[in-house]
Design an enzyme around this catalytic site. Structure first.
Site, short mmCIF file in Angstrom:
data_model
loop_
_atom_site.label_atom_id
_atom_site.label_comp_id
_atom_site.label_asym_id
_atom_site.label_seq_id
_atom_site.Cartn_x
_atom_site.Cartn_y
_atom_site.Cartn_z
N CYS A 41 27.39 -16.55 14.91
CA CYS A 41 28.12 -17.02 14.14
C CYS A 41 29.63 -16.82 14.51
O CYS A 41 29.25 -15.31 14.63
CB CYS A 41 27.71 -15.97 12.86
SG CYS A 41 28.71 -16.17 11.69
N CYS A 44 31.53 -14.63 11.70
CA CYS A 44 31.22 -13.45 11.37
C CYS A 44 29.98 -13.13 11.32
O CYS A 44 30.34 -12.74 13.07
CB CYS A 44 31.25 -13.11 9.75
SG CYS A 44 30.30 -14.30 8.55
N SER A 45 28.88 -12.66 11.08
CA SER A 45 27.51 -12.59 12.08
C SER A 45 26.77 -13.12 10.81
O SER A 45 25.65 -12.51 10.98
CB SER A 45 27.27 -10.96 12.06
OG SER A 45 28.59 -10.63 12.67
N CYS A 46 26.99 -14.50 11.11
CA CYS A 46 25.47 -14.70 9.53
C CYS A 46 24.29 -14.43 10.64
O CYS A 46 24.77 -15.27 12.06
CB CYS A 46 25.40 -16.51 9.43
SG CYS A 46 27.65 -15.85 8.01
#
Lengths: 218, 199
Positions: free
Chosen positions: B101, B104-106
């Site tokens: 991701c 962000c950090s999905c």
């Protein structure tokens, strides 16, 4: 938003450091912050896209300086201020020994609103998708000052639609409480060379899930 | 990026402690509920959920096709609650898939737990979209030039998990014996599943 969060393709970050057998939380505070964010009893901001946009609005130093859970803490504090739970400087005063103003009886926190995520984002719409599998598209030069899920590296790039997902709430507007405006989402495949020019590695392709309004027919 | 405090400064611990106690006095945080969330993500949710689905897919072709078609429904057959809109992507000898991701950090929390630090690092998010072959080689996955690499950048509400290739020589292993071989990194696409060294 053209912010430091939009990291795809940037140079200069060095090697990916891998820690073997790392714990879920390295420090006690990381777990506390994470747990507070998920169980906070008041309104937690409008939705998950608004929460993502808070992290985008951090200044670049704050974005990086305390890692992933540092961003959770900074954006949690930002949310508490935006929801009028904490005044500017109030936490600092409390740390210096000031008394807390209790919530008055009968002024209980509003019921929790579950943040919108995952399957909850899917919506029925009354029109068919504009594009179909196999169709060539080009992404728009879309660079709003607010929240968006079109990364900078994929603007004005040619790709092919590989899958049509259901319509989902539109991140760009819901993050700003401007309505759900559900749109079809497409899994679009791009050639490495289309994105990275002659620096692309041979034999690499990239998939992005993109909202319909990010796209135009090629 | 070694000058940043990947896990915070001493001041941050004090700040978080104060914040929790202030919000508790306001009746907005219950520390017991916070404990429960921590315990849930430390003990109950983790890559074991994904590993169970992978092992089942390797031994049961019908389950595998259901998993690739509708991952949430298939995984729930194993008694696992899937809270994400998960899609499972299969690695083959000619196509290697890897997940990131960049914005962000999905990450698919309900099948893999919380993401490792490297997945959330600026280096991984910046580089794997541009030079996946090099990043994978650095992380221990050397792919032949004729293997296509497909990078899945999780830019909407679909969460990706990789179905790794079953290792050669594992044909005689049972589902229970396969599960512990299937590590988290293989389900993100930055590792292959290997048999333990004999000896």
């Amino acid at each position: 938003m053209n912010g430091i969060h939009d990291l795809g393709g940037l140079h200069g970050f060095g090697k990916v450091e891998v820690e073997q057998d790392e714990p879920v939380f390295h420090e006690r505070w990381e777990g506390r912050v994470f747990g507070m964010c998920l169980t906070f009893g008041g309104r937690r901001g409008p939705n998950v896209d608004a929460a993502r946009h808070r992290s985008e609005r951090l200044d670049p130093v704050s974005y990086f300086q305390n890692g992933y859970f540092g961003r959770w803490l900074a954006t949690f504090e930002m949310m508490l201020k935006e929801e009028d739970v904490l005044a500017e400087g109030e936490l600092e005063d409390y740390m210096n020994g000031a008394a807390v103003q209790k919530v008055a009886d009968g002024d209980a926190p509003p019921p929790q609103r579950r943040p919108l995520r995952g399957i909850d984002a899917v919506r029925e719409v009354d029109h068919p998708p504009r594009y179909g599998e196999g169709q060539a598209i080009i992404t728009r030069n879309h660079q709003p000052a607010g929240h968006t899920r079109l990364p900078a590296y994929a603007r004005c790039r040619r790709g092919v639609i590989k899958k049509v997902h259901p319509a989902m709430v539109f991140a760009d507007t819901i993050a700003h409480e401007q309505g759900e405006n559900p749109q079809y989402v497409y899994s679009v495949e791009f050639d490495g060379a289309e994105l990275w020019g002659d620096t692309a590695e041979p034999g690499t392709v990239l998939r992005l899930d993109l909202f319909e309004s990010y796209l135009e027919a090629a | 990026m070694k000058t940043i405090h990947e896990h915070g400064t001493p001041e941050i611990s004090l700040r978080v402690e104060a914040l929790e106690s202030l919000l508790e006095e306001r009746g907005l945080i219950n520390p017991v509920a916070v404990d429960r969330v921590i315990q849930h993500f430390e003990q109950d949710v983790g890559p074991l959920n994904g590993a169970k689905a992978v092992a089942r897919a390797w031994i049961d072709p019908d389950f595998k096709s259901r998993l690739l078609q509708d991952a949430a429904a298939a995984i729930s057959e194993l008694g696992i609650t899937v809270g994400d809109n998960v899609q499972v992507i299969e690695n083959t000898p000619k196509e290697h898939n890897v997940v990131v991701c960049s914005l962000c950090s999905c990450y698919p929390w309900s099948v893999l737990g919380l993401p490792p630090t490297w997945y959330k690092s600026p280096a991984y998010r910046a580089r794997v979209v541009r030079e996946p072959r090099k990043v994978l080689a650095e992380m221990g996955v050397d792919l032949a030039d004729d293997v296509t690499i497909r990078v899945w950048d999780s830019s909407a509400e679909i969460r990706y998990m990789i179905l790794p290739q079953r290792p050669a020589g594992s044909e005689s292993l049972s589902e229970e014996e396969l599960i512990p071989l299937i590590m988290r990194d293989a389900m993100i696409g930055v590792a292959n599943v290997t048999l333990p060294d004999k000896g």
